[in-house]
Design a protein around this motif. Structure first.
Motif, PDB file in Angstrom:
ATOM      1  N   CYS A 105      45.491  49.612  90.957  1.00 34.82           N
ATOM      2  CA  CYS A 105      46.495  50.014  89.978  1.00 34.82           C
ATOM      3  C   CYS A 105      47.737  49.140  90.069  1.00 34.82           C
ATOM      4  CB  CYS A 105      46.872  51.480  90.205  1.00 34.82           C
ATOM      5  SG  CYS A 105      45.476  52.610  89.961  1.00 34.82           S
ATOM      6  N   SER A 106      48.616  49.332  89.126  1.00 33.29           N
ATOM      7  CA  SER A 106      49.862  48.580  89.110  1.00 33.29           C
ATOM      8  C   SER A 106      50.755  49.022  90.274  1.00 33.29           C
ATOM      9  CB  SER A 106      50.600  48.819  87.792  1.00 33.29           C
ATOM     10  OG  SER A 106      51.132  50.134  87.755  1.00 33.29           O
ATOM     11  N   GLU A 125      52.327  52.412  89.573  1.00 38.25           N
ATOM     12  CA  GLU A 125      51.361  53.512  89.708  1.00 38.25           C
ATOM     13  C   GLU A 125      51.096  53.792  91.184  1.00 38.25           C
ATOM     14  OE1 GLU A 125      48.461  53.234  85.848  1.00 38.25           O
ATOM     15  OE2 GLU A 125      48.317  51.612  87.327  1.00 38.25           O
TER      16      GLU A 125
END
Length: 72
Positions: free
Chosen positions: A31-32, A35
């Motif tokens: 994920c980023s 996130e």
């Protein structure tokens, strides 16, 4: 708390903690960064509550059940 119940709960909490740690690793890799930070914070709250409200009372009553890594 009866010892057999304390042992069973302690075992489950340690298993859940390991699974939560693994979930953080998965999110970190997939994920980023934002996130990941949000997810890690949420998991940290869950694990903190598990330790303070569930595990520490068990360890006060049954100190021998406390894993050495939690003394660090």
């Amino acid at each position: 708390m009866k010892r057999d119940v304390a042992e069973a709960i302690n075992k489950l909490m340690l298993e859940y903690g390991a699974k939560l740690d693994e979930s953080v690793r998965i999110v970190m890799e997939s994920c980023s960064p934002s996130e990941f930070e949000s997810y890690r914070a949420a998991v940290g709250q869950i694990m903190g509550t598990m330790l303070v409200d569930v595990m520490n009372p068990i360890y006060r009553e049954h100190p021998d059940l406390k894993p050495p890594q939690l003394d660090e």
